[in-house]
Every structure is written in C-alpha cells, then in structure tokens.
Design an enzyme around this catalytic site. Structure first.
Site, PDB file in Angstrom:
ATOM      1  N   GLY A  36       0.836  -1.198   0.000  1.00 37.97           N
ATOM      2  CA  GLY A  36       0.000   0.000   0.000  1.00 37.97           C
ATOM      3  C   GLY A  36       0.868   1.242   0.000  1.00 37.97           C
ATOM      4  N   CYS A  95       5.295  -6.262   1.934  1.00 37.08           N
ATOM      5  CA  CYS A  95       5.668  -4.848   1.882  1.00 37.08           C
ATOM      6  C   CYS A  95       4.945  -4.072   2.992  1.00 37.08           C
ATOM      7  CB  CYS A  95       5.408  -4.279   0.500  1.00 37.08           C
ATOM      8  SG  CYS A  95       6.249  -2.695   0.188  1.00 37.08           S
ATOM      9  N   TYR A  96       3.969  -3.216   2.647  1.00 38.18           N
ATOM     10  CA  TYR A  96       3.221  -2.509   3.692  1.00 38.18           C
ATOM     11  C   TYR A  96       2.580  -3.500   4.654  1.00 38.18           C
ATOM     12  CZ  TYR A  96      -0.094   0.598   6.016  1.00 38.18           C
ATOM     13  OH  TYR A  96      -0.801   1.304   6.965  1.00 38.18           O
ATOM     14  N   HIS A 110       8.039  -7.986  -3.221  1.00 41.55           N
ATOM     15  CA  HIS A 110       6.736  -8.319  -3.805  1.00 41.55           C
ATOM     16  C   HIS A 110       6.812  -9.661  -4.540  1.00 41.55           C
ATOM     17  CE1 HIS A 110       4.532  -4.538  -3.077  1.00 41.55           C
ATOM     18  NE2 HIS A 110       5.755  -4.024  -3.055  1.00 41.55           N
ATOM     19  N   GLU A 152       4.369 -11.258  -5.719  1.00 40.20           N
ATOM     20  CA  GLU A 152       3.282 -11.375  -6.700  1.00 40.20           C
ATOM     21  C   GLU A 152       3.652 -10.902  -8.089  1.00 40.20           C
ATOM     22  OE1 GLU A 152       2.485  -7.284  -4.737  1.00 40.20           O
ATOM     23  OE2 GLU A 152       3.478  -9.192  -4.278  1.00 40.20           O
ATOM     24  N   ASP A 158     -13.949 -12.550 -23.295  1.00 35.95           N
ATOM     25  CA  ASP A 158     -14.663 -12.432 -22.023  1.00 35.95           C
ATOM     26  C   ASP A 158     -16.168 -12.648 -22.194  1.00 35.95           C
ATOM     27  OD1 ASP A 158     -12.178 -11.794 -20.955  1.00 35.95           O
ATOM     28  OD2 ASP A 158     -12.499  -9.645 -21.180  1.00 35.95           O
ATOM     29  N   LYS A 174      -7.780 -12.852 -16.597  1.00 35.59           N
ATOM     30  CA  LYS A 174      -7.816 -13.182 -18.017  1.00 35.59           C
ATOM     31  C   LYS A 174      -7.306 -14.594 -18.289  1.00 35.59           C
ATOM     32  CE  LYS A 174      -8.534 -10.625 -21.094  1.00 35.59           C
ATOM     33  NZ  LYS A 174      -9.747 -10.320 -21.893  1.00 35.59           N
TER      34      LYS A 174
END
Length: 519
Positions: free
Chosen positions: A54, A81-82, A166, A168, A224, A366
């Site tokens: 964040g 992180c945050y 991070h 991710e 989609d 996606k």
C-alpha cells in the site's frame, strides 16, 4: 466449500496480483478491502491471510491497520511490503523511514532454512521507502538485502511471516513458489482450483441466481463475453438468448467471425443488431475518453433493453466483466484503489437499468477466463483472440469518432495484426511463453497531423500508433520487441494503402506507467 486464502488490500493498485498468483498455485484466493467486515471475510472460512502492499506509511496518522479479527483468528498471516510493516506495527515492532529507498530489482539473501522462502540468493522486486527497525517479540530475521537488514521475518510458533519484497510480480522469479509454500504447506490449503471446478462453481452460482428466468447475453465477440455466454448457456440452456450488437466500431471481419463462432460452436440462439448509425450519432462531437465510455455503455444498455422488450423482457443480462475491469474502474467492491478508467460495462453503466446483471467472470483473471473457455470447448481461435475493448475502436480512435476515421483506423489495424499473424508472432495458447509472443496488438489513430511528402507533394495528415505488448495477466505488460523489418513493412503498407495517414510510430511504453490501451 473450497479452501480459500484471503488477501486484504491496503490500497495497492496491484493487490489483485497476489490473489492471481495464489490461484496459479491451484488455491482459490479472494481479495477484500482491508476494512471489510469480519463477518463478510470469515464467512469464507479462510485458511490464511495475505496482507497487501500500500502507499501509506504505517506510523502516519490515519494509516490503515490490520483489523483485529485477523490476528485473533489464529490463522497463518503473510505480510507483503506494507503488510509486513503493518504486522510489525500491530505486534509492537518499529517501522521508520529507510535511510535509502529501495525500488526495483535487488538480490535477497536467505539466512536459514524455513518453510516460506527457498534457500539461497536470488532476485526479488522491491518498492518501499520504510523499513523494519525493531522486530516484534517472537520474530526472527529471515532474509536481508543490501539496503534492507530485515527483508523477511518469521514467527514460526504463530505462523506469522513478512516479506519486504513483492512475490506477486513477475520480476520476482520465485514468487510463485513462495506463495505456494505459504498457501499449501503453511496454511494447508488443498490446491483444487482448476478450470473444471471453476466451471462447476460458476454454473451452480448462475443457476442459483437465475432460476427459471430468461437471460439475455451481451456478446461483443471478445473472449470475455464469449466465455461468459458459454458458461450461462451451460447453466441454463435455452433460457439464454445471445445478442451481438454491430456498433460500427468493430475490427475488420469481426461481425462475420462472431456469427460463425457462436452459431457453430455454442449452438446458442444469436440475435444480431445493426446499430452502427446509432452509435456514431451518439458519439458525434464526443472527444473525452471517459465520456466515450459512458456514452457507449448507456447506448449498449438501451439497445439491450429494446431487444429485451422485443424478446419478452428477460430479467437478466449477462456481461463479460472480469476482475481487471472491476479494479481499474474502482467499482464499489474495490473502493480502496484509485480509479484508472471507467469500463463501459462497469463504471459506465447507467443507474436506471431494467436488468439484473449476471457476471460469471467478475472475479476471474484473463488467464483463468481463457482456461475456462478451453475447458468449455470453445474454439481456440476464439479463446485466444487478442483482447478487444467493449467500446471497440472508439477508444482507439482518439479525438472525435466518425465513420471516416473509424474506417481509416480499421484498415491500419488489419494490416498490423495481419502481419503479426502471418509472421506467427501472436500468442495462441497458454503453453507459449508470453515473452516470445505478442499477447495484444492494435493500431491507434491520433488526432495529430504532421507534414509529409507523397509524390513530390506536401501532405498534412493523421498519425497511426502501433501498440504490441507481452503479458501474462494484463495488469502489467512490456512492449513487444518486434522485428524491425516487420515494422518497416507494416509502416510502408499503412501509408500507401490507408488514405489520410502519412506517419506511423511504435509505442514502447510499459504498463505501468501507461495502460495497454490509449483511452
């Protein structure tokens, strides 16, 4: 009930990437704002929590803090992180501004064997200005970098972990392994989030929502809306009528391709509405991109309402909204993130619709949508078709949208994408590495004229931008390193074959800081 890892979002624009990476490990993960109610979150009976990054400093007045129920639950917690700093602050440690901020790729040194981090020294992605100065009681330093003495920490007794980097993002190569260790080995979650189980889950949800009511599907021709329609058709069969609106803002040959795919592959009842004149009239004089999206969104809905009356007034409308749409539009369930742009089927919907929405892909990424499409048996050419925005060429035709400018853009786009397809450069399956294949490519028409020379005569004409990116998740993207000879040939053909264009440029901007689309 499927095992779930809950991600609490502390305002990170890319917190949803954590959920996506956890799902890649076969474990379902759901994202909530950090201030979501305990009842709402705990109703999922989570196996553990991940606290996102964040923009705030945890010691600043009003900074978001960890809700009490997280630590009271006794479940494993991973702070990122945050999130690591918030965990430190909540448990009595100290967080202060770092003497030197740390952004970008650094090398992590893991200090001892542990259940979370693979041993060794390897690259990770950092993005922080604060650091841990004093560990909370019970924690030990797990890893460090040149500028972060506490780059990771753990309390094995309480199963609390924190990483300053991070895991991710793709720039942390072993991030997926780290999240798998947390979700599967530490939290004990069963990795059964597969396309087949997603289909079963979504079909059951659709049936519960729709019951015996009739349903109208909004089909754009993209992956989609196609997968959303296929899921609903699997769930309710003949209760569904698919409506495809020819807006006049489609790619070359798109209407014909959609009709062939839907009537052939799905066997669903398809109604085609020719509304090109209506959309172009509504867009006359509109140049602001947000106004374009809102105009197109409302026009879509009004046309569907008109078709609904003709078809006996179905109660439900299917849309192909996916998770990135929700995030970028700052939808109500993602209120902690900054709005990037309104999507015509999220932020641009009028309030007085005559439908209840069915959005079976709303919390899918996606890559999950494509996997589900393949599992449903949709043609690969449809599933792996390059993404196309709902507003169509209107948001690639910068400035005023007119029939002449759209025709100009459509022709240039067909030349570019056709050349990529002929060269075998478009990604067409999950097995192809995104770094080697183009995930999305298109042309953009700018309302910018420049001087040129054609046939010894001065010209003053518009500019085409070519955009091609490589990406796995469409939340971050890199510009594609296309062969110079291909770009040269595409440029030559566009300026020779497309009237009114005398300049072609290539966009070499990553996402972030740019978005993939220009509007």
């Amino acid at each position: 009930m499927k095992d779930t890892i809950v991600v609490l979002d502390f305002g990170s624009q890319y917190a949803q990437l954590i959920a996506r990476r956890v799902r890649e490990q076969g474990v379902y993960s759901e994202l909530f704002p950090h201030d979501a109610s305990a009842a709402e979150v705990m109703a999922l009976q989570p196996k553990g929590f991940v606290l996102s990054g964040g923009p705030a400093s945890v010691y600043a007045p009003g900074a978001p803090q960890i809700p009490p129920y997280v630590l009271e639950s006794g479940l494993p917690v991973l702070g990122v992180c945050y999130g690591m700093q918030a965990l430190t602050h909540a448990l009595g440690g100290t967080v202060n501004p770092a003497p030197q901020r740390e952004y970008g790729l650094v090398h992590l040194e893991v200090l001892r064997p542990n259940p979370l981090l693979p041993e060794g020294r390897y690259p990770v992605w950092m993005s922080h200005g604060d650091r841990i100065e004093a560990l909370p009681e019970g924690f030990e330093v797990l890893a460090r970098t040149a500028n972060s003495p506490v780059a990771a920490m753990d309390d094995l007794k309480r199963r609390y972990f924190g990483v300053q980097f991070h895991p991710e993002v793709q720039h942390t190569p072993r991030g997926g392994e780290i999240l798998r260790r947390f979700a599967v080995e530490i939290c004990g979650a069963t990795p059964n989030w597969t396309p087949e189980n997603i289909i079963a889950d979504r079909v059951a949800s659709i049936r519960a929502q729709v019951g015996g009511e009739r349903v109208l599907a909004a089909v754009s021709g993209g992956v989609d809306s196609s997968v959303a329609t296929a899921l609903v058709h699997r769930a309710v069969g003949d209760q569904l009528t698919a409506v495809f609106v020819d807006t006049g803002l489609l790619r070359a040959g798109e209407r014909e391709q959609v009709e062939a795919a839907f009537r052939g592959a799905l066997g669903a009842h398809l109604v085609v509405v020719d509304a090109a004149a209506e959309f172009l009239q509504a867009l006359r004089g509109v140049t602001d991109p947000e106004a374009k999206r809102r105009t197109i969104g409302e026009k879509f809905i009004r046309i569907f309402e008109r078709e609904a009356r003709r078809l006996g007034q179905p109660r439900f409308l299917v849309q192909g909204t996916i998770y990135p749409d929700v995030v970028e539009s700052r939808a109500p369930d993602r209120a902690n993130a900054h709005r990037i742009k309104s999507h015509h089927n999220v932020g641009g919907l009028p309030e007085n619709m005559a439908f209840d929405l069915v959005e079976p892909l709303r919390y899918l990424f996606k890559d999950e949508v494509r996997a589900v499409g393949e599992a449903l048996g949709l043609p690969r050419a449809l599933v792996w078709r390059p993404p196309f925005p709902g507003p169509g060429l209107a948001v690639r035709c910068l400035g005023e949208v007119t029939a002449a400018r759209v025709a100009k853009l459509r022709a240039a786009d067909a030349i570019f994408t056709g050349a990529l397809e002929a060269a075998g450069l478009l990604r067409s399956s999950a097995r192809e590495e995104s770094a080697a294949k183009v995930s999305q490519a298109f042309a953009v028409l700018l309302p910018v004229k420049s001087v040129g020379v054609m046939g010894d005569q001065r010209t003053y004409q518009e500019t085409i931008v070519l955009r091609a990116v490589t990406t796995d998740d469409f939340m971050t993207a890199d510009w594609a390193r296309l062969p110079a000879d291909l770009l040269a040939e595409v440029s030559r053909r566009i300026v020779n074959e497309v009237d009114g264009v005398n300049r072609v440029v290539y966009d070499i901007t990553t996402k972030p800081p740019a978005t993939i689309e220009w509007e």
